[in-house]
Design a protein around this motif. Structure first.
Motif, short mmCIF file in Angstrom:
data_model
loop_
_atom_site.label_atom_id
_atom_site.label_comp_id
_atom_site.label_asym_id
_atom_site.label_seq_id
_atom_site.Cartn_x
_atom_site.Cartn_y
_atom_site.Cartn_z
N GLU A 129 48.11 -14.10 40.80
CA GLU A 129 49.08 -13.01 40.63
C GLU A 129 50.51 -13.49 40.88
O GLU A 129 51.44 -13.02 40.23
CB GLU A 129 48.73 -11.85 41.55
N ALA A 132 51.63 -15.27 37.79
CA ALA A 132 51.83 -14.29 36.72
C ALA A 132 53.11 -13.51 36.95
O ALA A 132 53.86 -13.22 36.00
CB ALA A 132 50.63 -13.34 36.67
N GLU A 133 53.39 -13.18 38.21
CA GLU A 133 54.62 -12.44 38.53
C GLU A 133 55.85 -13.29 38.25
O GLU A 133 56.85 -12.80 37.72
CB GLU A 133 54.60 -12.02 39.99
N MET A 136 56.38 -13.24 34.59
CA MET A 136 56.91 -11.94 34.18
C MET A 136 58.42 -11.86 34.43
O MET A 136 59.19 -11.40 33.58
CB MET A 136 56.20 -10.82 34.93
N GLU A 137 58.85 -12.33 35.61
CA GLU A 137 60.28 -12.30 35.94
C GLU A 137 61.07 -13.20 35.01
O GLU A 137 62.19 -12.87 34.61
CB GLU A 137 60.47 -12.73 37.40
N ARG A 150 56.78 -5.86 27.64
CA ARG A 150 55.49 -5.27 28.00
C ARG A 150 54.43 -5.62 26.95
O ARG A 150 53.27 -5.87 27.30
CB ARG A 150 55.63 -3.76 28.14
N LEU A 153 53.14 -9.16 27.59
CA LEU A 153 52.27 -9.20 28.76
C LEU A 153 50.93 -8.52 28.49
O LEU A 153 49.90 -8.94 29.02
CB LEU A 153 52.97 -8.54 29.95
N ARG A 157 47.34 -10.23 29.04
CA ARG A 157 46.30 -9.57 29.82
C ARG A 157 45.00 -9.47 29.01
O ARG A 157 43.91 -9.72 29.53
CB ARG A 157 46.77 -8.17 30.23
N TRP A 177 46.96 -10.54 35.34
CA TRP A 177 47.99 -9.91 34.51
C TRP A 177 47.90 -8.39 34.49
O TRP A 177 48.75 -7.74 33.88
CB TRP A 177 47.89 -10.45 33.08
N ASP A 179 48.41 -5.94 36.74
CA ASP A 179 49.53 -5.20 37.30
C ASP A 179 50.86 -5.57 36.68
O ASP A 179 51.83 -4.79 36.75
CB ASP A 179 49.61 -5.43 38.82
N MET A 180 50.94 -6.75 36.06
CA MET A 180 52.22 -7.19 35.51
C MET A 180 52.71 -6.26 34.39
O MET A 180 53.90 -5.98 34.27
CB MET A 180 52.11 -8.62 34.96
N ARG A 183 54.39 -3.21 35.77
CA ARG A 183 55.64 -3.43 36.50
C ARG A 183 56.86 -3.46 35.59
O ARG A 183 58.00 -3.38 36.08
CB ARG A 183 55.56 -4.75 37.29
#
Length: 376
Positions: A129, A132-133, A136-137, A150, A153, A157, A177, A179-180, A183
């Motif tokens: 995670e 993955a975070e 994402m950033e 989104r 991602l 996922r 992925w 929760d990504m 977010r």
């Protein structure tokens, strides 16, 4: 389009080919075609690895020990820890390519490029995670809209979920992925503003009087009068219409030369208003070709939605003094006015090919179809 190099192999052998920069195997067994990605780039050494895998398959076929599930031959069976992020997504793309049109794979190609840039050769099984975070950033800083971010991602996922289900990743591994996607905050979009009755009349009259685009008049009137998707109207054929033009069957769409099922993959039959019925009777040839298009471009071919929007639609709306909205807004307009007239939402959904919830959330644009505050 990806370049694929193939060499025709004798019957009963497994051929090695390059696909999207990676090696894969192709063969036939009991009349069925098989393809298996090796997950390795094309090189002399990797071709030897692929040949070893091909030999195993050929021997299993010859000895009647062929594994129909292909699990025995997939890359993860030799080195599950070594499958890279990029290779996993490529395998997912290959799986999806069997079910999607080439144009629909564009967003997968775009996602793959971001994975290649960020992860390079990192192993998929090692992505947690935190990793993955961090991705994402990084992705949110690539000048992508939140909606597109989104979407990217969401595809990643889905690739991980598929990889776990298809044994490319460990069955007990969690999907980092999940929760990504949640977010990424996507700002709500205002519902499209439907055309008023006066604007609809002005647009149809504008096409009718247009020196260059009058041949689109019936097409535009049909869009306003049925609320069907533009690709459905473009793809409508005479065999889809009853002889008296009182009803039509909508089960296909046509977009830039590609014919496929409707967006929801569901067909529907619509009983037409007398006005639309008379319009189609006027257009109907004495002996129409069953596969002939009902609405055509000036040159007699299929209507190109981009060309129609950029030239005819934009020009006529400007000349008619109507604020620009996309041609697809004819669909929003039909639904909004139908609801405002008190038409049953279930019936409207049946006419347009929606479910009721989607219809209300995305298409009901007029104020009369919304809840009202009480007067105190």
């Amino acid at each position: 389009m990806p370049q694929t190099t193939r060499k025709k192999s004798p019957k009963g052998t497994v051929s090695i080919e390059e696909y999207q920069g990676r090696l894969r195997l192709r063969w036939r067994y009991l009349g069925k075609r098989y393809a298996l990605s090796i997950g390795l780039p094309d090189s002399k050494v990797n071709r030897q690895v692929a040949q070893q895998k091909a030999t195993i398959i050929e021997l299993d076929i010859a000895s009647s020990n062929f594994d129909l599930t292909l699990k025995k031959y997939k890359p993860h069976t030799q080195n599950s820890e070594g499958l890279s992020v990029v290779s996993l997504f490529e395998l997912f793309m290959e799986y999806k390519a069997k079910r999607l049109l080439p144009r629909s794979l564009d967003k997968y190609d775009a996602t793959l490029k971001y994975l290649e840039r960020y992860f390079e050769n990192r192993v998929a099984a090692a992505i947690d995670e935190k990793a993955a975070e961090q991705f994402m950033e990084w992705l949110t800083k690539q000048k992508l809209s939140p909606m597109v971010c989104r979407e990217r991602l969401t595809l990643i996922r889905a690739a991980w979920a598929w990889g776990i289900a298809d044994d490319h990743l460990e069955a007990g591994q969690s999907n980092p992925w999940v929760d990504m996607v949640l977010r990424v905050r996507v700002e709500p979009k205002q519902m499209p503003k439907p055309f008023t009755r006066e604007e609809m009349t002005a647009i149809v009259e504008g096409f009718k009087k247009s020196r260059y685009y009058s041949y689109y008049t019936d097409y535009v009137a049909f869009l306003f009068g049925t609320g069907c998707r533009t690709a459905e109207a473009v793809g409508l054929r005479w065999k889809h219409i009853t002889d008296d033009c009182s009803s039509i069957w909508i089960g296909e769409s046509l977009t830039r030369g590609v014919r496929k099922a409707t967006k929801t993959n569901r067909a529907r039959t619509i009983s037409l208003s007398n006005k639309l019925k008379q319009m189609l009777l006027r257009r109907r040839p004495e002996k129409p070709e069953p596969d002939g298009l009902v609405f055509r471009s000036a040159k007699g071919g299929a209507i190109d939605d981009h060309n129609f929007r950029n030239r005819a639609w934009t020009s006529v709306l400007e000349e008619s003094g109507v604020d620009y909205r996309k041609p697809y807004n004819t669909r929003h307009t039909f639904i909004s006015h139908a609801l405002d007239m008190g038409m049953n939402p279930v019936e409207v959904a049946q006419l347009t090919g929606h479910d009721v919830q989607t219809l209300y959330e995305n298409y009901a644009g007029n104020v009369n179809s919304r809840p009202r505050l009480p007067e105190f």
